[in-house]
Motif scaffolding. Sequence first.
Motif, mmCIF file in Angstrom:
data_model
loop_
_atom_site.group_PDB
_atom_site.id
_atom_site.type_symbol
_atom_site.label_atom_id
_atom_site.label_comp_id
_atom_site.label_asym_id
_atom_site.label_seq_id
_atom_site.Cartn_x
_atom_site.Cartn_y
_atom_site.Cartn_z
ATOM 1 N N ILE A 144 55.041 62.906 -21.663
ATOM 2 C CA ILE A 144 56.263 62.607 -22.405
ATOM 3 C C ILE A 144 56.744 61.240 -21.951
ATOM 4 C CG2 ILE A 144 58.686 63.286 -22.699
ATOM 5 C CD1 ILE A 144 57.638 66.142 -22.711
ATOM 6 N N THR A 166 59.932 58.431 -22.290
ATOM 7 C CA THR A 166 61.301 58.191 -22.723
ATOM 8 C C THR A 166 61.786 56.873 -22.128
ATOM 9 O OG1 THR A 166 63.507 59.193 -22.916
ATOM 10 C CG2 THR A 166 62.375 59.501 -20.803
ATOM 11 N N GLY A 226 67.828 59.181 -22.131
ATOM 12 C CA GLY A 226 66.661 59.914 -22.638
ATOM 13 C C GLY A 226 66.061 60.832 -21.586
ATOM 14 N N ALA A 238 64.099 64.642 -21.943
ATOM 15 C CA ALA A 238 62.657 64.466 -21.705
ATOM 16 C C ALA A 238 62.174 65.340 -20.553
ATOM 17 C CB ALA A 238 62.357 62.986 -21.425
ATOM 18 N N VAL A 267 56.548 63.427 -17.099
ATOM 19 C CA VAL A 267 57.518 62.657 -17.898
ATOM 20 C C VAL A 267 57.600 61.249 -17.325
ATOM 21 C CG1 VAL A 267 59.944 62.525 -18.610
ATOM 22 C CG2 VAL A 267 58.852 64.774 -18.280
ATOM 23 N N ILE A 323 60.405 60.784 -26.483
ATOM 24 C CA ILE A 323 61.701 61.468 -26.634
ATOM 25 C C ILE A 323 62.840 60.496 -26.344
ATOM 26 C CG2 ILE A 323 63.210 63.210 -25.526
ATOM 27 C CD1 ILE A 323 60.965 65.123 -25.567
ATOM 28 N N ASP A 324 63.907 60.571 -27.149
ATOM 29 C CA ASP A 324 65.107 59.785 -26.831
ATOM 30 C C ASP A 324 66.354 60.559 -27.242
ATOM 31 O OD1 ASP A 324 66.488 57.706 -25.670
ATOM 32 O OD2 ASP A 324 65.919 56.195 -27.138
#
Length: 194
Positions: free
Chosen positions: A54, A56, A61, A65, A76, A123-124
């Motif tokens: 992931i 971010t 974020g 995340a 992440v 992701i944000d």
Amino acid sequence: MKELREKIQKEGTVLGENVLKVDGFLTHQIDAKLMSQIGQRFAELYKDRGITKIVTIEASGIAPAVFAGLAMDVPVIFARKQKSLTMNQELLTASVYSFTKQVTNDISISTKFLTKNDHVLVIDDFLANGQAALGLIELCQQAGATVEGIGIVIEKSFQNGRQLIVDKGYRVDSLARIASLENNEVHFIIEEED
Ligand code: G4P
């Protein structure tokens, strides 16, 4: 996502016609239980996409995340807006212009954390003009990784970010979509499966 929409209605504040303040649960103080549900929702949406990482961007974020990373059992990575003292290795970098803040940030991720074998969920917290998400996509491209999709907590659908990303052929999943913030009220776009 119903729980998220309810939280926005209850605790969000509209500033002018363009900005939604959600510092009580997302951008300053964090509602960990809601973030956990958000992480699980992203995990459900991307369960068949073989996600390995992931990606971010700091700061806001990181919370959604991390919970998505926990739910999907993958690492992440957050892009940094300023180089840290210890970032002395090779970097992937992109420039991100913020229309809201009228500043350009050079964002970066160390090359060692992303490879061409990775399948990434970006992701944000907010999707407005899309510049942060496009910058993160660019970092993934530099690494040769595959971007499987963009997961957003709150999308301001009256700004052009989603369109820019979809036009480049990427999947966008936003857990709350806001049609307008007119008259100091939040008006959502509600999709059938939601
Ligand atoms: P873009 O990335 O979609 O182009 O967004 P834009 O430049 O317009 O936004 C810049 C920053 O402002 C981003 O945070 C974004 O998350 C945030 N933002 C945009 N619209 C809203 C809004 O309506 N409400 C709130 N609370 N934030 C908004 P950032 O600079 O990366 O800051 P942070 O994550 O370090 O807090």
